[in-house]
Design an enzyme around this catalytic site. Structure first.
Site, PDB file in Angstrom:
ATOM      1  N   HIS A 141       0.838  -1.203   0.000  1.00  0.00           N
ATOM      2  CA  HIS A 141       0.000   0.000   0.000  1.00  0.00           C
ATOM      3  C   HIS A 141       0.881   1.264   0.000  1.00  0.00           C
ATOM      4  O   HIS A 141       0.605   2.227  -0.707  1.00  0.00           O
ATOM      5  CB  HIS A 141      -0.872   0.050   1.264  1.00  0.00           C
ATOM      6  CG  HIS A 141      -1.914  -1.023   1.350  1.00  0.00           C
ATOM      7  ND1 HIS A 141      -2.040  -1.855   2.444  1.00  0.00           N
ATOM      8  CD2 HIS A 141      -2.895  -1.405   0.492  1.00  0.00           C
ATOM      9  CE1 HIS A 141      -3.049  -2.683   2.263  1.00  0.00           C
ATOM     10  NE2 HIS A 141      -3.580  -2.444   1.082  1.00  0.00           N
ATOM     11  N   LYS A 181     -16.113  -7.548   5.635  1.00  0.00           N
ATOM     12  CA  LYS A 181     -15.514  -8.775   6.176  1.00  0.00           C
ATOM     13  C   LYS A 181     -15.252  -8.526   7.651  1.00  0.00           C
ATOM     14  O   LYS A 181     -15.361  -7.392   8.124  1.00  0.00           O
ATOM     15  CB  LYS A 181     -14.222  -9.133   5.428  1.00  0.00           C
ATOM     16  CG  LYS A 181     -13.328  -7.946   5.136  1.00  0.00           C
ATOM     17  CD  LYS A 181     -12.327  -8.232   4.030  1.00  0.00           C
ATOM     18  CE  LYS A 181     -11.613  -6.945   3.631  1.00  0.00           C
ATOM     19  NZ  LYS A 181     -10.759  -7.020   2.488  1.00  0.00           N
ATOM     20  N   ARG A 233      -2.193  -5.848  -8.448  1.00  0.00           N
ATOM     21  CA  ARG A 233      -1.024  -6.694  -8.240  1.00  0.00           C
ATOM     22  C   ARG A 233      -0.835  -7.691  -9.367  1.00  0.00           C
ATOM     23  O   ARG A 233       0.207  -7.816  -9.957  1.00  0.00           O
ATOM     24  CB  ARG A 233      -1.131  -7.452  -6.910  1.00  0.00           C
ATOM     25  CG  ARG A 233      -0.777  -6.624  -5.730  1.00  0.00           C
ATOM     26  CD  ARG A 233      -1.299  -7.217  -4.474  1.00  0.00           C
ATOM     27  NE  ARG A 233      -2.751  -7.142  -4.439  1.00  0.00           N
ATOM     28  CZ  ARG A 233      -3.464  -7.358  -3.365  1.00  0.00           C
ATOM     29  NH1 ARG A 233      -2.875  -7.706  -2.248  1.00  0.00           N
ATOM     30  NH2 ARG A 233      -4.767  -7.247  -3.400  1.00  0.00           N
ATOM     31  N   SER A 248      -2.942  -7.913   2.678  1.00  0.00           N
ATOM     32  CA  SER A 248      -3.287  -7.773   4.099  1.00  0.00           C
ATOM     33  C   SER A 248      -3.734  -9.111   4.675  1.00  0.00           C
ATOM     34  O   SER A 248      -3.444  -9.414   5.840  1.00  0.00           O
ATOM     35  CB  SER A 248      -4.389  -6.729   4.282  1.00  0.00           C
ATOM     36  OG  SER A 248      -3.928  -5.467   3.876  1.00  0.00           O
TER      37      SER A 248
HETATM   38  P1  ADP Z   1      -9.904  -3.700  -0.147  1.00  0.00           P
HETATM   39  O1  ADP Z   1     -10.408  -2.310  -0.343  1.00  0.00           O
HETATM   40  O2  ADP Z   1     -10.239  -4.626  -1.299  1.00  0.00           O
HETATM   41  O3  ADP Z   1     -10.139  -4.290   1.196  1.00  0.00           O
HETATM   42  P2  ADP Z   1      -7.159  -3.203   0.609  1.00  0.00           P
HETATM   43  O4  ADP Z   1      -7.510  -2.243   1.671  1.00  0.00           O
HETATM   44  O5  ADP Z   1      -6.447  -4.442   1.039  1.00  0.00           O
HETATM   45  O6  ADP Z   1      -8.340  -3.592  -0.345  1.00  0.00           O
HETATM   46  O7  ADP Z   1      -6.266  -2.453  -0.466  1.00  0.00           O
HETATM   47  C1  ADP Z   1      -6.649  -1.242  -1.085  1.00  0.00           C
HETATM   48  C2  ADP Z   1      -6.109  -1.205  -2.496  1.00  0.00           C
HETATM   49  O8  ADP Z   1      -4.699  -1.461  -2.467  1.00  0.00           O
HETATM   50  C3  ADP Z   1      -6.701  -2.254  -3.430  1.00  0.00           C
HETATM   51  O9  ADP Z   1      -6.836  -1.675  -4.713  1.00  0.00           O
HETATM   52  C4  ADP Z   1      -5.676  -3.350  -3.457  1.00  0.00           C
HETATM   53  O10 ADP Z   1      -5.698  -4.074  -4.674  1.00  0.00           O
HETATM   54  C5  ADP Z   1      -4.403  -2.535  -3.344  1.00  0.00           C
HETATM   55  N1  ADP Z   1      -3.292  -3.322  -2.802  1.00  0.00           N
HETATM   56  C6  ADP Z   1      -3.272  -4.123  -1.727  1.00  0.00           C
HETATM   57  N2  ADP Z   1      -2.058  -4.698  -1.542  1.00  0.00           N
HETATM   58  C7  ADP Z   1      -1.288  -4.223  -2.556  1.00  0.00           C
HETATM   59  C8  ADP Z   1       0.075  -4.481  -2.966  1.00  0.00           C
HETATM   60  N3  ADP Z   1       0.867  -5.327  -2.336  1.00  0.00           N
HETATM   61  N4  ADP Z   1       0.512  -3.828  -4.055  1.00  0.00           N
HETATM   62  C9  ADP Z   1      -0.310  -2.993  -4.737  1.00  0.00           C
HETATM   63  N5  ADP Z   1      -1.577  -2.734  -4.433  1.00  0.00           N
HETATM   64  C10 ADP Z   1      -2.070  -3.342  -3.365  1.00  0.00           C
END
Ligand code: ADP
Length: 158
Positions: A18, A42, A91, A129
């Site tokens: 992130h 979730k 990703r 995550s």
């Molecule tokens: P969500 O909103 O689906 O729960 P997250 O909070 O985990 O997603 O992540 C927010 C955004 O960051 C999403 O677009 C996710 O694809 C992206 N993201 C998560 N981990 C990574 C990573 N390692 N590299 C690039 N983008 C990521």
């Protein structure tokens, strides 16, 4: 006029992946709002307050990033900030289907907010995550995956 983008997500917890996306976005826009969703769809691992505090600490080195929490739809929050760009990270192919349908749904909900996909540096490509939550439960050393403040907070939780 200054450019502004919102980067919404659950950040449960924020990872180096992130942060990599945020660093890239902060070079493209004058201001980036890291928007932490109250609703996750979730079961939460960390509370909203914990997620916001860790995001703020982990991004304190990026001067044009501001951390905010929001209730409800990310597109509504974006419009309330008069922000027309929503950043999401891509990703791998596995992200694509979900992220595409989310982007199309968001366009339908509010055509004034565009989704912009950014790709992380290769070394962060595999980070998620959900993987971090499992590793934390199993007592793994998290220092290569998350900022030090997150590793510390998760170690206390385990
Ligand atoms: P969500 O909103 O689906 O729960 P997250 O909070 O985990 O997603 O992540 C927010 C955004 O960051 C999403 O677009 C996710 O694809 C992206 N993201 C998560 N981990 C990574 C990573 N390692 N590299 C690039 N983008 C990521």
């Amino acid at each position: 006029m200054s450019s502004k983008a919102i980067y919404p997500g659950t950040f449960d917890p924020i990872t180096l992946g992130h942060i990599n996306i945020l660093e890239k976005a902060s070079r493209l826009f004058d201001q980036v709002i890291l928007a932490v969703a109250s609703y996750t769809g979730k079961q939460n691992y960390l509370t909203l307050q914990e997620r916001v505090a860790l995001c703020a600490e982990a991004t304190s080195h990026i001067s044009n990033v501001e951390v905010r929490s929001f209730e409800g739809l990310a597109v509504d929050f974006a419009r309330s900030l008069e922000c027309g760009v929503m950043i999401r990270g891509l990703r791998a192919v596995s992200d694509f289907e979900y992220e595409l349908s989310l982007a199309l749904t968001n366009t339908k909900l509010n055509p004034q907010v565009e989704t912009l996909f950014l790709v992380p540096s290769l070394r962060y490509m595999y980070l998620s995550s959900s993987m971090i939550r499992q590793l934390a439960d199993l007592g793994a050393d998290l220092k290569d995956f998350v900022p030090p403040c997150v590793a510390k907070a998760l170690a206390k939780k385990a």
